[in-house]
Every structure is written in structure tokens, then in C-alpha cells.
Design a protein around this motif. Structure first.
Motif, PDB file in Angstrom:
ATOM      1  N   THR A  75       0.852  -1.195   0.000  1.00  0.00           N
ATOM      2  CA  THR A  75       0.000   0.000   0.000  1.00  0.00           C
ATOM      3  C   THR A  75       0.886   1.242   0.000  1.00  0.00           C
ATOM      4  N   ARG A  76       0.265   2.394  -0.220  1.00  0.00           N
ATOM      5  CA  ARG A  76       1.028   3.643  -0.256  1.00  0.00           C
ATOM      6  C   ARG A  76       1.686   3.933   1.087  1.00  0.00           C
ATOM      7  N   LEU A  77       0.908   3.798   2.153  1.00  0.00           N
ATOM      8  CA  LEU A  77       1.446   4.106   3.474  1.00  0.00           C
ATOM      9  C   LEU A  77       2.551   3.134   3.866  1.00  0.00           C
ATOM     10  N   SER A  78       2.361   1.852   3.551  1.00  0.00           N
ATOM     11  CA  SER A  78       3.399   0.874   3.896  1.00  0.00           C
ATOM     12  C   SER A  78       4.654   1.115   3.064  1.00  0.00           C
ATOM     13  N   SER A  79       4.489   1.583   1.829  1.00  0.00           N
ATOM     14  CA  SER A  79       5.655   1.901   0.995  1.00  0.00           C
ATOM     15  C   SER A  79       6.454   3.048   1.607  1.00  0.00           C
ATOM     16  N   VAL A  80       5.732   4.087   2.072  1.00  0.00           N
ATOM     17  CA  VAL A  80       6.407   5.220   2.710  1.00  0.00           C
ATOM     18  C   VAL A  80       7.129   4.769   3.975  1.00  0.00           C
ATOM     19  N   ALA A  81       6.440   3.995   4.804  1.00  0.00           N
ATOM     20  CA  ALA A  81       7.038   3.522   6.052  1.00  0.00           C
ATOM     21  C   ALA A  81       8.262   2.645   5.777  1.00  0.00           C
ATOM     22  N   THR A  82       8.164   1.805   4.744  1.00  0.00           N
ATOM     23  CA  THR A  82       9.289   0.936   4.393  1.00  0.00           C
ATOM     24  C   THR A  82      10.487   1.750   3.929  1.00  0.00           C
ATOM     25  N   GLY A  83      10.235   2.730   3.050  1.00  0.00           N
ATOM     26  CA  GLY A  83      11.328   3.570   2.567  1.00  0.00           C
ATOM     27  C   GLY A  83      11.980   4.357   3.689  1.00  0.00           C
ATOM     28  N   ALA A  84      11.151   4.889   4.607  1.00  0.00           N
ATOM     29  CA  ALA A  84      11.693   5.666   5.727  1.00  0.00           C
ATOM     30  C   ALA A  84      12.479   4.775   6.675  1.00  0.00           C
ATOM     31  N   ILE A 118      10.303   6.066  -2.364  1.00  0.00           N
ATOM     32  CA  ILE A 118      11.145   7.254  -2.582  1.00  0.00           C
ATOM     33  C   ILE A 118      10.759   8.375  -1.625  1.00  0.00           C
ATOM     34  N   MET A 119       9.446   8.574  -1.449  1.00  0.00           N
ATOM     35  CA  MET A 119       9.003   9.596  -0.490  1.00  0.00           C
ATOM     36  C   MET A 119       9.475   9.260   0.913  1.00  0.00           C
ATOM     37  N   GLY A 120       9.355   8.002   1.291  1.00  0.00           N
ATOM     38  CA  GLY A 120       9.787   7.582   2.611  1.00  0.00           C
ATOM     39  C   GLY A 120      11.282   7.702   2.806  1.00  0.00           C
ATOM     40  N   ALA A 121      12.052   7.467   1.729  1.00  0.00           N
ATOM     41  CA  ALA A 121      13.515   7.571   1.830  1.00  0.00           C
ATOM     42  C   ALA A 121      13.937   8.982   2.218  1.00  0.00           C
ATOM     43  N   ASN A 122      13.229   9.981   1.712  1.00  0.00           N
ATOM     44  CA  ASN A 122      13.551  11.365   2.081  1.00  0.00           C
ATOM     45  C   ASN A 122      13.337  11.612   3.575  1.00  0.00           C
ATOM     46  N   ILE A 123      12.323  10.958   4.140  1.00  0.00           N
ATOM     47  CA  ILE A 123      12.089  11.096   5.585  1.00  0.00           C
ATOM     48  C   ILE A 123      13.178  10.357   6.361  1.00  0.00           C
ATOM     49  N   GLY A 124      13.516   9.154   5.914  1.00  0.00           N
ATOM     50  CA  GLY A 124      14.500   8.347   6.628  1.00  0.00           C
ATOM     51  C   GLY A 124      15.871   8.981   6.691  1.00  0.00           C
ATOM     52  N   ASN A 323      14.408  20.116   8.758  1.00  0.00           N
ATOM     53  CA  ASN A 323      14.637  19.145   7.686  1.00  0.00           C
ATOM     54  C   ASN A 323      13.624  18.003   7.768  1.00  0.00           C
ATOM     55  N   THR A 324      13.378  17.533   8.992  1.00  0.00           N
ATOM     56  CA  THR A 324      12.394  16.460   9.178  1.00  0.00           C
ATOM     57  C   THR A 324      10.982  16.949   8.862  1.00  0.00           C
ATOM     58  N   LEU A 325      10.630  18.129   9.375  1.00  0.00           N
ATOM     59  CA  LEU A 325       9.291  18.675   9.117  1.00  0.00           C
ATOM     60  C   LEU A 325       9.052  18.881   7.626  1.00  0.00           C
ATOM     61  N   PHE A 326      10.058  19.409   6.935  1.00  0.00           N
ATOM     62  CA  PHE A 326       9.940  19.681   5.510  1.00  0.00           C
ATOM     63  C   PHE A 326       9.652  18.395   4.727  1.00  0.00           C
ATOM     64  N   ASN A 327      10.385  17.331   5.017  1.00  0.00           N
ATOM     65  CA  ASN A 327      10.211  16.084   4.271  1.00  0.00           C
ATOM     66  C   ASN A 327       8.925  15.353   4.640  1.00  0.00           C
ATOM     67  N   VAL A 328       8.552  15.399   5.903  1.00  0.00           N
ATOM     68  CA  VAL A 328       7.286  14.783   6.306  1.00  0.00           C
ATOM     69  C   VAL A 328       6.109  15.514   5.674  1.00  0.00           C
ATOM     70  N   ASN A 330       6.111  17.313   2.945  1.00  0.00           N
ATOM     71  CA  ASN A 330       6.123  17.002   1.510  1.00  0.00           C
ATOM     72  C   ASN A 330       5.406  15.697   1.224  1.00  0.00           C
ATOM     73  N   THR A 331       5.723  14.681   2.004  1.00  0.00           N
ATOM     74  CA  THR A 331       5.125  13.370   1.785  1.00  0.00           C
ATOM     75  C   THR A 331       3.625  13.398   2.021  1.00  0.00           C
ATOM     76  N   LEU A 332       3.192  14.057   3.083  1.00  0.00           N
ATOM     77  CA  LEU A 332       1.756  14.128   3.379  1.00  0.00           C
ATOM     78  C   LEU A 332       0.991  14.843   2.274  1.00  0.00           C
ATOM     79  N   ILE A 333       1.621  15.864   1.692  1.00  0.00           N
ATOM     80  CA  ILE A 333       0.952  16.619   0.628  1.00  0.00           C
ATOM     81  C   ILE A 333       0.899  15.813  -0.662  1.00  0.00           C
ATOM     82  N   MET A 334       1.990  15.139  -0.993  1.00  0.00           N
ATOM     83  CA  MET A 334       2.115  14.537  -2.330  1.00  0.00           C
ATOM     84  C   MET A 334       1.757  13.061  -2.404  1.00  0.00           C
ATOM     85  N   LEU A 335       1.655  12.388  -1.265  1.00  0.00           N
ATOM     86  CA  LEU A 335       1.314  10.963  -1.320  1.00  0.00           C
ATOM     87  C   LEU A 335      -0.031  10.714  -2.001  1.00  0.00           C
TER      88      LEU A 335
END
Length: 588
Positions: A75-84, A118-124, A323-328, A330-335
Motif C-alpha cells: 500500500t502507499r502508506l506501507s511503501s512510505v514507512a518501508t522507505g523511511a 522514494i518519499m519515505g527515503a527522504n524522511i529516513g 529538515n524532518t518537518l519539511f520532508n514529512v 512534503n510526503t503528506l501533501i504529495m502521497l
């Protein structure tokens, strides 16, 4: 070392902007030599420590990375969590992105899954900045000493990896401390102060950070240096946020380089990475002050300090949080817009049909980027060998029945065309065989555990066995097919039927051995060995039929007898090679 020296030299030139201006005043205001050596040495130590730690983390994560990416991205959320999560563990968004590019190229992951990772990787990757901002430089020497002792004293590779993680982290903090001390005299050096004032221009700060990140291929390294600058009070919070944004853009270069010469899907994945990071910067560039306010409100404040001292104490943590706020954010807006990203990229980077023939003989599953993580490289090589093996099995399967009646010249030409197609496949097999062996040779140059070394040797042997089957088909069986075709030799219906059954059973054993290697299936490998009795019965039937045929007074009986014996011998050798592949898979 040359690469590190070039990188440090470049940063030094960027920081000092005008060497001539510095030289004019260094004699009276600065100890130019001591400061430059501290900066050079500190940065080299910082980058080396980050590389050391990242390599050890990748080796520790090892074989689990591919499994995690494949199973936890439904799923989208699991993909983000996995990347992060994965990026936080291996401390490199570049590695995560390169892996994603490779998996999409190999068909192991869809573009929709890749967007979330990819979105999650930016958070990680922001975890690195958070660690650096804690300023545990006092413990750096202890980390180095303990990590070095663990690495030297341990016999198991996994424990050595843990030691290298601690050792690299200690070097990272020690390098930061050296850079910080080396740059402290610049607080009162007017030319440098004037240059750093340019960082108040966010566009300049973004371009500078993006360029440096593209060179060192690590956004974490850039963010770490930004925090070092902030700890000396050289840059403001807004400038630090702009440079962190630039680092997000610069890190896309790694994925773009990884996609060069790869499939359309790989190029689409790297394009998504670039578009996502660019869009995030464009969205938040006018709102840097909002991010700054949010990060300030959640960061510790030192009201007992004033001026430069307070700025140096508060800004590093504020930049890490921003840096963390910016990437999080971004992900919430664009996911929710991930489907739009995929659709747009497919239009920007459409599929082309011009290079399909070339792609047939290109490596599909193994990439140079995996060499840094031998577990993944070896696992992917299994898949590539399976791809080679399926081509070899197809060569055997596509062989026309031996000595079958041919009624006209058109049928003859059709059979000849089929034989020529087999020769083309053998050319592809030769190319893949050479590329796989070259890849395994490069992998051998990396430090391997005993288990990895044994597996590498096994894969080399399996690759050679399969290539031997292809050579056997082309050098022995194709000439026999051409000979029976040109001489109009035919076998009896009963003999043709038995030959076809034997051929099919041997080919099935070959295919089973290939799939056993590709899937790591021991049961399938066992079935290859257990086929021996059935194949022996078929071979005995052929010998009986040949004995009967010799008793018949036909003009061509000796010619067809010799050809059939050679054909049967070739089938026996193919089965022997198949058994060797299966035994290698079963070997513990």
C-alpha cells in the motif's frame, strides 16, 4: 582518497570563496595553514566516517533489504514507512533509491510502489541530521576506540560490522569537531562573513547545496556540514533550511546516474524522484519562514545565551527539526498525488521499442550498485542465472525432432530457420554468461563472509554448467539435425516417439534444475536427481529399438544408427550437467 581530497578541496574553495582575498589578510588575522589543515582533515574524516558507517549498516541489513522492499510495499502508506525505515537503518537515501530503480527495472516492483518508497527515503535520511545535531562529540574518541577494538577482535563478520558502525560514527563526530574548531577563527574574519551573508539568498543556498550533494552523492553529508556551519553561528536558520532543500535536489543525481543505460521503468523511477524533490522545494521555498517558525517552536531554546553563542547553540537542532518537518510535510501533501506522478512520468519518459533486441542480452537483475551489499548481489545473481538457464532450456526445447520425415523443400527451410534461431539464442547465452562471470568476479573483490564466498563459487560453477549445455546443443546436436535434414534420413515412428519422450524428459530435468537455482527450491532439485531411473529406462528402450533397426536390411541403417547414438549421448550429457546444477543447489 583522491576522490575525498577533491571533494574537500572543492568545499574549501566554496567556503573561502576568494582565496586571494583571504591570502591578503591571513598573515595578520588568521593562521591560514593550521585552519585549512583542520578543515581538510576534518571533512575527510567526516566523509570517511559516514561512508564506513553506511557500508557497515548496509552489510548488516544485507539480505533483508530486498525482502523488506518486496513484501512491505503493498500500500502507499506501507511503501512510505518501508522507505523511511530502511533508509533510517542504512543511513543512505541514495542506496534505497538505487535499489528501487533496480527492482523496478527488473520487474520486482511497480512504479506505484516505488513512489511511496522514494518519499519515505527522504524522511529516513533526516535521521542522520538528527543524530548529528545532538553533538555527542565528547564520546567520539570512545566510539572510535570501542568500534576499532570490536572490529579487530571479532572473528564473525556480523560483529565486525557492528564495530565498523560504531567506528564510523565516532569518526563522523570527530571530523565534525575538527571542522568546527578549524572554522572558529572565521567568526571574526570579514571576507568570510561577507561571503556567508550571500546564504541569506535562498536560491543561492539551494544551488550551492545541490551542487555539493551531487558531487559527494550524500544529502546526509551536506546536511551534516550545514549543521557544523550553524554550530559556529555562520548561517541562519532560514539559510540552513534552504541548503537542506538543495541537498534533497542534489541527491537525485545518484538515481539519475543509476538509470543511465537501464530500462524505461528505471528512468521513470529516477524521474519521479527528481520531480518529487523539485516539487517539494518549489512548494516550500516561499514558505521557509513557516518551516523556521515550526521548527523553532519544537526545538530547545537557550535564553541564558545571547548573540552568536545563542545562535550557535540553537540553530543546529532547529535545522535538523526543520529538515524532518519539511520532508514529512512534503510526503503528506504529495502521497495522495502519487498516481498523478506515475501518469506524468510515463508521458515524459515513454517506452521505446528501438532497443528491445539489445535489452535481450543486457543484465536485467544484477546491477553494479548491488556490489556494495554482497547479500543482495548474490540473491539477484540467482535470478540472472535463472534467466540464462531459461534461454538454455529453450534451446533444448526448440530442437526439432531428430530424423523426422520432411515432405517438401518448404518444410526443410522451416526447420533450418528454427535451427538458426537456436544459434542466435546461443549467442545471447554466451554474452550473458560472460557478463554474469564478470559481475561475480567483481563481487569477489569485495570482502565476503565464508558463506558468501561459498555461494559465489557455487554460482560461478552453475553458470559454467549451463553454458556447457548451450555449447553441447550448438556444437553437437545442431550438426546432427542439419545432417539428417540434408541426407533425408528418417527414423521409425516408434523410435521417433521414444526419442521425443526422452528429449522432453531431459529438457524438463534441465528446466527444473534452473528453477531450483532461481527459487532456491531444494525439493525441485531433488526431483532432478530422482528422474535418473525414468531417463535410464527411456535410454534402454532406445538401445533396444536401435538393435532391432540394425537387423533390418535398409540402405541407411548405419548412418541413422550413428546419428541416433550421438544424439542420445548428447541427451545423456545434458542430463548429467543438469544433475550437477541440482547437486550444487543441494550442497550445504
Amino acid at each position: 582518497m583522491i576522490s575525498i581530497a577533491m571533494q574537500t578541496a572543492l568545499l574549501f574553495l566554496i567556503l573561502l570563496a576568494s582565496p586571494c582575498a583571504l591570502a591578503e589578510t591571513s598573515g595578520s588575522q588568521l593562521d591560514y595553514f593550521s585552519m585549512s589543515m583542520g578543515l581538510f582533515g576534518g571533512l575527510a574524516m567526516f566523509l570517511y566516517g559516514m561512508e564506513k558507517m553506511s557500508d557497515a549498516l548496509k552489510r548488516t541489513a544485507g539480505s533483508k533489504m530486498k525482502q523488506v522492499l518486496g513484501t512491505l510495499t503493498k500500500t502507499r502508506l506501507s511503501s512510505v514507512a518501508t522507505g523511511a525505515g530502511l533508509t533510517a537503518v542504512i543511513q543512505s537515501s541514495s542506496v534505497t533509491t538505487v535499489l528501487v530503480v533496480g527492482f523496478v527495472s527488473a520487474g520486482l516492483m511497480s512504479l506505484n510502489q516505488a513512489v511511496g518508497v522514494i518519499m519515505g527515503a527522504n524522511i529516513g535520511t533526516t535521521v542522520t541530521a538528527q543524530i548529528i545535531a545532538f553533538k555527542v562529540t565528547k564520546a567520539a574518541m570512545a566510539m572510535i576506540a570501542i568500534g576499532f577494538a570490536v572490529e579487530m577482535a571479532s572473528k564473525q563478520q556480523q560483529n565486525k560490522n557492528y564495530g565498523n558502525i560504531l567506528f564510523g560514527l565516532g569518526l563522523l563526530f570527530l571530523g565534525m569537531n575538527l571542522m568546527s574548531e578549524a572554522m572558529s577563527p572565521l567568526r571574526v574574519f570579514q571576507p568570510f562573513i561577507d561571503f556567508m551573508a550571500k546564504m541569506d539568498n535562498p536560491i543561492f543556498a539551494i544551488l550551492l547545496a545541490a551542487s555539493f550533494t551531487a558531487l559527494v552523492q550524500s544529502s546526509s553529508a551536506t546536511t551534516g556540514i550545514v549543521i557544523v556551519l550553524a554550530s559556529q553561528g555562520f548561517i541562519s536558520l532560514e539559510s540552513g533550511i534552504a541548503m537542506a532543500m538543495g541537498a534533497n535536489i542534489g541527491t537525485c543525481v545518484t538515481a539519475l546516474l543509476a538509470a543511465i543505460g537501464k530500462s524505461t521503468e528505471a528512468k521513470q523511477t529516477s524521474a519521479i524522484h527528481l520531480i518529487f524533490n523539485l516539487a517539494g522545494v518549489l512548494i516550500w521555498l516561499p514558505a521557509i519562514s513557516i518551516i523556521a517558525f515550526a521548527s523553532t517552536s519544537i526545538s530547545p531554546s537557550y535564553v541564558d545565551l545571547t548573540g552568536m553563542e545563542r545562535l550557535a547553540a540553537e540553530t543546529p537542532r532547529q535545522i535538523a527539526n526543520a529538515n524532518t518537518l519539511f520532508n514529512v510535510a512534503n510526503t503528506l501533501i504529495m502521497l495522495p498525488l502519487s498516481a498523478f506522478f506515475v501518469s506524468a512520468v510515463k508521458k515524459l519518459v515513454p517506452h521505446t521499442a528501438t532497443n528491445k533486441e539489445q535489452q535481450k542480452v543486457e543484465l536485467k537483475y544484477i546491477k553494479p550498485e548491488y556490489l556494495a551489499t554482497p547479500d543482495i548481489a548474490l540473491e539477484q545473481t540467482h535470478l540472472e542465472i535463472g534467466r540464462l538457464g531459461r534461454r538454455v532450456a529453450n534451446m533444448v526445447n526448440q530442437l526439432p525432432p531428430l530424423a523426422t520425415p520432411v515432405h517438401n523443400e518448404q518444410n526443410k527451410e522451416s526447420i533450418r530457420q528454427a535451427l538458426r534461431e537456436i544459434e542466435k539464442v546461443e549467442d545471447e547465452v554466451d554474452i550473458l554468461h560472460a557478463k554474469i562471470l564478470a559481475y561475480l568476479g567483481k563481487l569477489r573483490q569485495s570482502p565476503l563472509t565464508k558463506e558468501e564466498s561459498r555461494l559465489q563459487i557455487k554460482l560461478v560453477s552453475i553458470t559454467d554448467q549451463l553454458e556447457s549445455v548451450a555449447d553441447l546443443v550448438v556444437n553437437s546436436m545442431l550438426p546432427l539435425s542439419y545432417k539428417t535434414l540434408d541426407a533425408n534420413l528418417t527414423a521409425s515412428p516408434e523410435m521417433r516417439k521414444t526419442l521425443d519422450r526422452t528429449h522432453a524428459r531431459v529438457n524438463q530435468a534441465l528446466l527444473d534444475s534452473v528453477n531450483a537455482t532461481r527459487r532456491g527450491d531444494r525439493q525441485l532439485a531433488e526431483s532432478v536427481l530422482s528422474a535418473k531411473r525414468e531417463i535410464n529406462v527411456l535410454l534402454e528402450s532406445i538401445l533396444e529399438l536401435q538393435a532391432e533397426r540394425l537387423s533390418q536390411a535398409t540402405e541407411q541403417r548405419l548412418d541413422i544408427f550413428r546419428i541416433q547414438m550421438e544424439w542420445v549421448e548428447a541427451l545423456k550429457r545434458i542430463y548429467t550437467l543438469s544433475k550437477r546444477v541440482a547437486k550444487l543447489q543441494l550442497r550445504k
